[in-house]
Write a protein that holds these residues in place. Structure first.
Motif, short mmCIF file in Angstrom:
data_model
loop_
_atom_site.label_atom_id
_atom_site.label_comp_id
_atom_site.label_asym_id
_atom_site.label_seq_id
_atom_site.Cartn_x
_atom_site.Cartn_y
_atom_site.Cartn_z
N GLU A 216 1.17 10.12 11.11
CA GLU A 216 0.99 9.58 9.25
C GLU A 216 2.89 9.25 9.14
O GLU A 216 2.84 8.66 8.77
CB GLU A 216 0.44 9.40 8.85
CG GLU A 216 -1.13 10.17 8.79
CD GLU A 216 -2.09 9.83 7.73
OE1 GLU A 216 -1.61 10.07 6.92
OE2 GLU A 216 -3.11 11.37 7.78
N ASP A 217 3.28 10.30 9.42
CA ASP A 217 4.77 10.24 9.18
C ASP A 217 5.47 8.97 9.95
O ASP A 217 6.51 8.58 9.14
CB ASP A 217 5.61 11.47 9.40
CG ASP A 217 5.47 12.31 8.70
OD1 ASP A 217 4.90 12.26 6.86
OD2 ASP A 217 5.44 13.90 8.80
N ASP A 220 4.28 6.09 8.00
CA ASP A 220 5.24 5.50 7.03
C ASP A 220 6.45 4.93 7.24
O ASP A 220 6.52 4.60 6.46
CB ASP A 220 5.34 6.54 6.04
CG ASP A 220 5.39 6.16 4.40
OD1 ASP A 220 4.87 5.89 3.86
OD2 ASP A 220 6.46 7.17 4.37
N GLY A 224 7.23 0.97 5.71
CA GLY A 224 8.50 1.31 5.09
C GLY A 224 9.40 0.16 5.39
O GLY A 224 10.08 -0.70 4.20
N THR A 263 -2.46 4.03 5.56
CA THR A 263 -0.79 4.65 5.14
C THR A 263 -0.08 3.10 5.54
O THR A 263 1.03 3.54 4.19
CB THR A 263 -0.23 5.27 6.78
OG1 THR A 263 -0.93 6.66 6.33
CG2 THR A 263 1.60 5.31 5.86
N ALA A 264 -0.27 2.23 6.47
CA ALA A 264 0.90 1.21 6.22
C ALA A 264 0.70 -0.17 4.89
O ALA A 264 1.43 -0.43 4.71
CB ALA A 264 0.02 0.45 7.39
N GLN A 266 0.16 1.12 2.02
CA GLN A 266 0.59 1.28 0.99
C GLN A 266 1.77 0.96 1.33
O GLN A 266 2.25 0.97 -0.18
CB GLN A 266 1.55 3.04 1.30
CG GLN A 266 -0.54 4.23 1.14
CD GLN A 266 0.35 5.19 1.27
OE1 GLN A 266 0.80 5.81 1.14
NE2 GLN A 266 -0.93 5.94 1.82
N HIS A 267 2.84 0.23 2.47
CA HIS A 267 3.46 -0.89 2.38
C HIS A 267 3.60 -2.32 2.14
O HIS A 267 4.26 -3.02 1.85
CB HIS A 267 4.52 -0.43 3.32
CG HIS A 267 4.56 1.25 2.96
ND1 HIS A 267 6.68 1.46 2.41
CD2 HIS A 267 4.04 2.68 3.46
CE1 HIS A 267 6.06 3.39 2.61
NE2 HIS A 267 5.11 3.28 2.77
#
Length: 276
Positions: A216-217, A220, A224, A263-264, A266-267
């Protein structure tokens, strides 16, 4: 006399008669030539969504053309039967004029055709053919689409971009080590994406391979960075299935896919799942 190929960052320095790493470009009399010029291994009328392009003329069809060769060595390659081939590949020859004529004829009768998508193998190892076809396609009012790994040097990319309408660019990992294992360069691919956004329609695809790029990092950081270019840049997150040299792996767990998609998102506004 040795000749250095100018197309991709491998910069293969080739002896006379020698093939480059991509197996599609050769030193002929001191100049690196596109040996797969006009040699097609695949030709099909596909939905544009299959490229995948979800936000470029959705619902349309496009004539998809592939040759042979690639400048990466991904052990999970989905089209290894042609991407890992060289001059021995079984092909048919179509000049740019002949391919354009086929695309035009398809566009003039139901169910229609947008133009040509250069896909299946890495199209930019056949750079000169793509560039010649793109110019003719535009003269006929047809679209040029590239489905590419983005491993191209800046100068040839800049020369080609005015003739390109849409690209799906593979972003195979978001770490230098991840790309090194594939025989590629992260910064080159990032540069291709950054240069192309705003010049043509761009969508990005990341195939999630368990144990390789599934954190996930990493997603992210990737999402981002893409959002810093354009938060409406579509990202396709695709599920891995065993192929080529990775038949010992299990498919990407759906739990992993769902977590990375969230996760993706979120951006980025447009995040799509593939192969699910």
């Amino acid at each position: 006399m040795k000749a250095v190929c100018p197309i991709c960052p491998h910069r293969c320095a080739l002896e006379p008669g020698q093939l480059g790493l991509c197996r599609a470009r050769r030193n002929v009399h001191g100049a690196v030539t596109c040996e797969n010029y006009g040699r097609l291994t695949s030709l099909a009328l596909d939905p544009i969504e299959k490229k995948p392009l979800r936000r470029f003329h959705p619902g349309s069809l496009i004539l998809s053309a592939g040759s042979y060769g690639c400048n990466l060595r991904c052990p999970f390659c989905q089209n290894y039967e042609i991407s890992m081939e060289g001059p021995e590949a079984e092909t048919v020859f179509l000049t740019p004029e002949e391919l354009t004529a086929k695309a035009l004829a398809l566009s003039q009768a139901p169910p229609g055709n947008l133009g040509v998508a250069f896909t299946y193998n890495e199209p930019l190892v056949g750079y000169e053919y793509v560039k010649d076809c793109a110019a003719l396609l535009h003269q006929k009012g047809l679209k040029t689409v590239l489905v590419t790994n983005g491993m191209i040097c800046l100068e040839p990319l800049e020369a080609l971009l005015p003739q390109v309408d849409a690209m799906n660019i593979d972003l195979k990992a978001f770490s230098r080590d991840g790309y090194r294992r594939l025989g590629g360069d992260l910064e080159t691919v990032k540069g291709t994406i950054a240069r192309s956004v705003g010049r043509c329609h761009v969508e990005v695809t990341t195939l999630i391979v368990p144990g390789e790029n599934d954190s996930e990092d990493e997603m992210d950081a990737e999402a981002g960075w893409l959002a810093s270019l354009d938060p409406e840049l579509p990202l396709h997150i695709s599920r891995f299935f065993p192929r080529f040299q990775m038949t010992d792996r299990e498919p990407t767990p759906t739990k992993t896919m769902n977590a990375l998609i969230q996760t993706a998102r979120q951006h980025l506004r447009y995040v799509y799942s593939g192969n699910c």
